[in-house]
Design an enzyme around this catalytic site. Structure first.
Site, PDB file in Angstrom:
ATOM      1  N   THR A   8       0.867  -1.174   0.000  1.00 15.06           N
ATOM      2  CA  THR A   8       0.000   0.000   0.000  1.00 15.06           C
ATOM      3  C   THR A   8       0.900   1.218   0.000  1.00 15.06           C
ATOM      4  O   THR A   8       1.733   1.366   0.900  1.00 15.06           O
ATOM      5  CB  THR A   8      -0.919   0.018   1.238  1.00 15.06           C
ATOM      6  N   GLY A  10       2.795   4.520   0.693  1.00 10.29           N
ATOM      7  CA  GLY A  10       2.880   5.358   1.878  1.00 10.29           C
ATOM      8  C   GLY A  10       2.724   4.631   3.197  1.00 10.29           C
ATOM      9  O   GLY A  10       2.706   5.261   4.251  1.00 10.29           O
ATOM     10  N   SER A  11       2.669   3.317   3.155  1.00 13.44           N
ATOM     11  CA  SER A  11       2.514   2.524   4.380  1.00 13.44           C
ATOM     12  C   SER A  11       3.864   1.938   4.793  1.00 13.44           C
ATOM     13  O   SER A  11       4.903   2.274   4.230  1.00 13.44           O
ATOM     14  CB  SER A  11       1.504   1.399   4.142  1.00 13.44           C
ATOM     15  N   CYS A  12       3.824   1.023   5.756  1.00  4.14           N
ATOM     16  CA  CYS A  12       5.054   0.348   6.165  1.00  4.14           C
ATOM     17  C   CYS A  12       5.685  -0.430   5.017  1.00  4.14           C
ATOM     18  O   CYS A  12       6.898  -0.648   4.995  1.00  4.14           O
ATOM     19  CB  CYS A  12       4.793  -0.573   7.358  1.00  4.14           C
TER      20      CYS A  12
END
Length: 206
Positions: A8, A10-12
């Site tokens: 995803t 911009g996520s981890c």
């Protein structure tokens, strides 16, 4: 079969995306829309029953989940990239910092800010939960700031721990949370790396 990377933007998963780009390894990127609940759909749960990201489906078809496990596997299966120190002490230090970034800064701090309702069912408590999240984040970055004093990277050269620390630094930047001196320098140093610049462009950031 190319590896499939479920992520995803911009996520981890950005941290794993960076490692894959650093390795210049061919893979297929599959976007999982978390706000739309795609991680709970049967077809994704068949790959990762935890309904989490990131997930890396390897060339033999087996799936690997959890940031730390994927990062460690990438480093150990590509030793020439030197994403892990050779010494046991150096490797332990990298794992220590990576676990702290993922488990504490992310799991205890930013999680309270991003998914507040999972920590309390009472909307009246949301502000207090988010405030506690920011306290944990600030305390965590203070600890990481001391760890980075005099160093360009966690153990002197780029490692999987730096990719983990980068994504929480990125979140702080996006939220307007000031980073202490050495963390800010570390964040900007990583942003200057070509692989990181490619990842941010590909994920829709500049």
């Amino acid at each position: 079969m190319a590896m499939r990377f479920y992520m995803t933007p911009g996520s981890c998963s950005t941290g794993i995306h960076i490692l894959l780009e650093e390795l210049d390894f061919p893979f297929e990127a599959w976007i999982v829309n978390l706000p739309a609940g795609e991680h709970h759909k049967p077809e994704y749960r068949a790959i990762n029953p935890k309904s989490t990201i990131p997930t890396l489906v390897r060339q033999d078809g087996t799936a690997l989940t959890e940031f730390q496990a994927i990062a460690w596997w990438l480093a150990r299966t590509h030793p020439k990239a030197k994403l892990l120190p050779e010494s046991p002490d150096g490797e332990a230090r990298v794992l220590e910092v990576m676990d702290y970034a993922v488990g504490t800064l992310h799991g205890q701090g930013f999680a309270r800010i991003f998914i507040t309702d999972t920590f309390t069912p009472n909307a009246a408590d949301h502000a207090a939960v988010q405030a506690r999240g920011r306290e944990i984040v600030n305390q965590g970055f203070a600890i990481m700031n001391d760890a980075l004093a005099g160093l360009d990277y966690i153990t002197g050269s780029f490692s999987i721990a730096d990719a983990a620390l980068f994504y929480v630094e990125f979140w702080a930047d996006r939220l307007g949370i000031p980073l202490p001196e050495h963390c800010e320098a570390h964040y900007q140093r990583l942003r200057s790396r070509p692989a990181v610049q490619r990842v941010l462009r590909e994920e829709g950031y500049r």
